[in-house]
Design a protein around this motif. Structure first.
Motif, PDB file in Angstrom:
ATOM      1  N   PRO A  86       0.808  -1.220   0.000  1.00  0.00           N
ATOM      2  CA  PRO A  86       0.000   0.000   0.000  1.00  0.00           C
ATOM      3  C   PRO A  86       0.842   1.271   0.000  1.00  0.00           C
ATOM      4  N   VAL A  87       2.055   1.214   0.555  1.00  0.00           N
ATOM      5  CA  VAL A  87       2.940   2.381   0.629  1.00  0.00           C
ATOM      6  C   VAL A  87       4.338   1.961   0.168  1.00  0.00           C
ATOM      7  N   TRP A  88       4.932   2.802  -0.674  1.00  0.00           N
ATOM      8  CA  TRP A  88       6.276   2.538  -1.192  1.00  0.00           C
ATOM      9  C   TRP A  88       7.201   3.654  -0.711  1.00  0.00           C
ATOM     10  N   ASP A  89       8.391   3.270  -0.246  1.00  0.00           N
ATOM     11  CA  ASP A  89       9.415   4.261   0.098  1.00  0.00           C
ATOM     12  C   ASP A  89      10.601   4.082  -0.845  1.00  0.00           C
ATOM     13  N   ASN A  90      11.697   4.790  -0.555  1.00  0.00           N
ATOM     14  CA  ASN A  90      12.816   4.777  -1.499  1.00  0.00           C
ATOM     15  C   ASN A  90      13.476   3.413  -1.636  1.00  0.00           C
ATOM     16  N   ASP A  92      11.802   0.742  -2.037  1.00  0.00           N
ATOM     17  CA  ASP A  92      10.940  -0.010  -2.952  1.00  0.00           C
ATOM     18  C   ASP A  92      11.025   0.506  -4.380  1.00  0.00           C
ATOM     19  N   TYR A  93      10.977   1.837  -4.563  1.00  0.00           N
ATOM     20  CA  TYR A  93      10.877   2.368  -5.915  1.00  0.00           C
ATOM     21  C   TYR A  93      12.205   2.790  -6.514  1.00  0.00           C
ATOM     22  N   MET A  94      13.292   2.730  -5.772  1.00  0.00           N
ATOM     23  CA  MET A  94      14.605   3.045  -6.329  1.00  0.00           C
ATOM     24  C   MET A  94      15.285   1.728  -6.687  1.00  0.00           C
ATOM     25  N   VAL A  95      15.189   1.352  -7.961  1.00  0.00           N
ATOM     26  CA  VAL A  95      15.692   0.065  -8.442  1.00  0.00           C
ATOM     27  C   VAL A  95      16.645   0.313  -9.598  1.00  0.00           C
ATOM     28  N   PRO A  96      17.879  -0.218  -9.527  1.00  0.00           N
ATOM     29  CA  PRO A  96      18.517  -0.823  -8.346  1.00  0.00           C
ATOM     30  C   PRO A  96      18.826   0.239  -7.295  1.00  0.00           C
ATOM     31  N   VAL A 105      13.726   6.347 -10.741  1.00  0.00           N
ATOM     32  CA  VAL A 105      12.567   6.524  -9.877  1.00  0.00           C
ATOM     33  C   VAL A 105      11.348   5.995 -10.622  1.00  0.00           C
ATOM     34  N   ILE A 106      10.603   5.095  -9.985  1.00  0.00           N
ATOM     35  CA  ILE A 106       9.455   4.457 -10.617  1.00  0.00           C
ATOM     36  C   ILE A 106       8.262   5.419 -10.615  1.00  0.00           C
ATOM     37  N   THR A 107       7.594   5.514 -11.777  1.00  0.00           N
ATOM     38  CA  THR A 107       6.412   6.363 -11.903  1.00  0.00           C
ATOM     39  C   THR A 107       5.136   5.554 -12.104  1.00  0.00           C
ATOM     40  N   SER A 108       5.235   4.353 -12.630  1.00  0.00           N
ATOM     41  CA  SER A 108       4.089   3.454 -12.762  1.00  0.00           C
ATOM     42  C   SER A 108       4.610   2.028 -12.801  1.00  0.00           C
ATOM     43  N   VAL A 109       3.737   1.073 -12.451  1.00  0.00           N
ATOM     44  CA  VAL A 109       4.182  -0.311 -12.355  1.00  0.00           C
ATOM     45  C   VAL A 109       3.058  -1.260 -12.766  1.00  0.00           C
ATOM     46  N   LEU A 110       3.429  -2.332 -13.457  1.00  0.00           N
ATOM     47  CA  LEU A 110       2.534  -3.411 -13.827  1.00  0.00           C
ATOM     48  C   LEU A 110       2.906  -4.626 -12.981  1.00  0.00           C
ATOM     49  N   VAL A 111       1.964  -5.100 -12.158  1.00  0.00           N
ATOM     50  CA  VAL A 111       2.256  -6.134 -11.166  1.00  0.00           C
ATOM     51  C   VAL A 111       1.580  -7.440 -11.561  1.00  0.00           C
ATOM     52  N   THR A 112       2.338  -8.530 -11.515  1.00  0.00           N
ATOM     53  CA  THR A 112       1.801  -9.883 -11.693  1.00  0.00           C
ATOM     54  C   THR A 112       2.109 -10.663 -10.418  1.00  0.00           C
TER      55      THR A 112
END
Length: 438
Positions: A86-90, A92-96, A105-112
């Motif tokens: 439900p909540v993403w911090d740095n 989670d969205y800073m990959v690698p 920096v992630i702006t949108s994501v497609l999850v399976t």
């Protein structure tokens, strides 16, 4: 005898000195050309080579490293099932999480979610995945852009009931491209701390990309602003500001992502300012209007084990803004050696003036008659004011003739009075521009 002659010639060539003879030409037009070129060369050396090109300073290219940190917390617009974060911090969205001179920096994501190692139907949008019979699916073969290895069976698709696709061994269920994305709308407010430490080895100087008098309190509250006299040196950048400085809005990059380059340019003049700071420029690198392969995305997965001890993963196809930071520039300082080398190389251009004048003499001043005819017809008949032997010379741009008097160097020598006009290297030419003979 031959050997003695050869040895004598070698001895004479070694211990001998040759002095070129000089021809002095008195001409107003040639003098104007010569000194005009000399003045132009002098201005070129002083204004361009020395001052404009900083030819009096030694240059040292910058050498350094870039480290980045990303800050911010975001809640996706649609969390879907309860197992989705439900909540993403740095983290989670800073990959690698760590890169040299870059960050994403992630702006949108497609999850399976809930993928396990099993057999399932291939994505029908993959080229070569659709089939009619089992023979269309070669066992143990993987499609070029497929998600797994084919089993050799043709089965119905669970995603498109009217289509048959090949069955595969893979992480099932497979990722479907037409699934809805989860948007990180608040990611435009993320901030990136870009720290650049550089050194100039030739001058033994080290610098960083923010002022020395900026303390931790100011550093934690400032945000980069190119129009602010103080904050334009702040190393904290908002993601939305990076997008705007690159010439695009953040919303236009959210769905497909983008690749942006930040150039940190150092131009340090240690003769004037011992504490120099860099400037920043922003450029978007990916082809925005190209129909294929635009933007930026990557895949990564979270692995865990379920209650049955089976390996399970959640696959993320993340779209985002990839920022690449590059550093260039140099430092410079006065150097007597460089100054002397610049002046010395500039002096070589002065020979160009003599070359141009010689070219004018050879190409524009043409001998318009034979020397014998010139002596008899021109000098004796038409050039009455010439008291000595003369050569008629044609001024090609006017079509008229000038009287060129051949005057020996030793005017009082009786032997030189009978010298032939052919010996031009020992004579002084006087182009009498005022005597126009038609």
């Amino acid at each position: 005898m031959g050997t003695d002659t050869f040895c004598f010639k070698c001895w004479d060539s070694i211990f001998s000195y040759e002095e070129p003879r000089v021809v002095r030409i008195r001409s107003i037009s040639l003098g104007v050309i010569y000194w005009s070129i000399m003045l132009a060369v002098l201005l070129f050396v002083i204004l361009y080579l020395i001052f404009y090109s900083n030819g009096y300073q030694q240059f040292d290219p910058v050498d350094g490293a870039v480290t980045t940190k990303l800050f911010g917390v975001v809640k996706p617009n649609d969390t879907g099932s309860s197992s989705f974060r439900p909540v993403w911090d740095n983290a989670d969205y800073m990959v690698p999480p760590k890169e040299n001179g870059a960050f994403t920096v992630i702006t949108s994501v497609l999850v399976t979610q809930g993928q396990v190692q099993s057999t399932c139907d291939e994505d029908p949008s993959i080229r070569g995945a659709q089939c009619e019979v089992h023979e269309n699916c070669t066992a143990e073969k993987a499609l070029l852009y497929g998600n797994g290895v084919m089993t050799g069976y043709c089965i119905g698709s669970t995603h498109a009931p009217d289509i048959n696709v090949c069955q595969i061994n893979a992480w099932c269920p497979v990722e479907i491209n037409n699934s809805s994305k989860r948007m990180f709308l608040a990611s435009e407010n993320f901030t990136a701390f870009i720290r650049n430490n550089v050194k100039f080895p030739a001058f033994d100087r080290k610098r960083q990309n923010f002022p020395d008098n900026m303390d931790d309190k100011e550093l934690g509250s400032c945000v980069f602003d190119p129009g602010h006299p103080r904050n334009r040196h702040c190393p904290i950048f908002k993601i939305s500001t990076i997008a705007q400085e690159a010439g695009y809005s953040f919303n236009s990059m959210m769905i497909e992502g983008a690749v942006i380059e930040i150039i940190i340019k150092w131009d340090c003049n240690f003769d004037c300012d011992d504490e120099c700071l860099p400037t920043y420029s922003f450029h978007r690198l990916d082809r925005v209007h190209h129909p294929a392969s635009r933007g930026f995305h990557l895949r990564y997965a979270d692995h865990y084990t379920n209650q049955n001890g089976q390996s399970v993963r959640t696959l993320y196809r993340a779209y985002g803004i990839r920022v690449i930071v590059t550093v260039n520039g140099s430092g410079r300082k006065f150097s007597p050696y460089v100054t002397a080398k610049t002046v010395g190389s500039g002096m070589s251009y002065f020979g160009f003036a003599a070359f141009v004048v010689s070219l004018v003499i050879l190409r524009l001043y043409k001998l318009c008659c034979k020397k014998k005819r010139c002596l008899e017809d021109c000098c004796c008949t038409r050039c009455a004011k010439c008291l000595q032997k003369c050569v008629c010379v044609c001024a090609c741009w006017t079509g008229s003739y000038d009287c060129c008097c051949c005057k020996p160097f030793e005017e009082n020598s009786s032997s030189n009075q009978d010298r032939h006009v052919d010996d031009l290297t020992e004579t002084t030419f006087v182009f009498r521009d005022a005597l126009k003979v038609t």
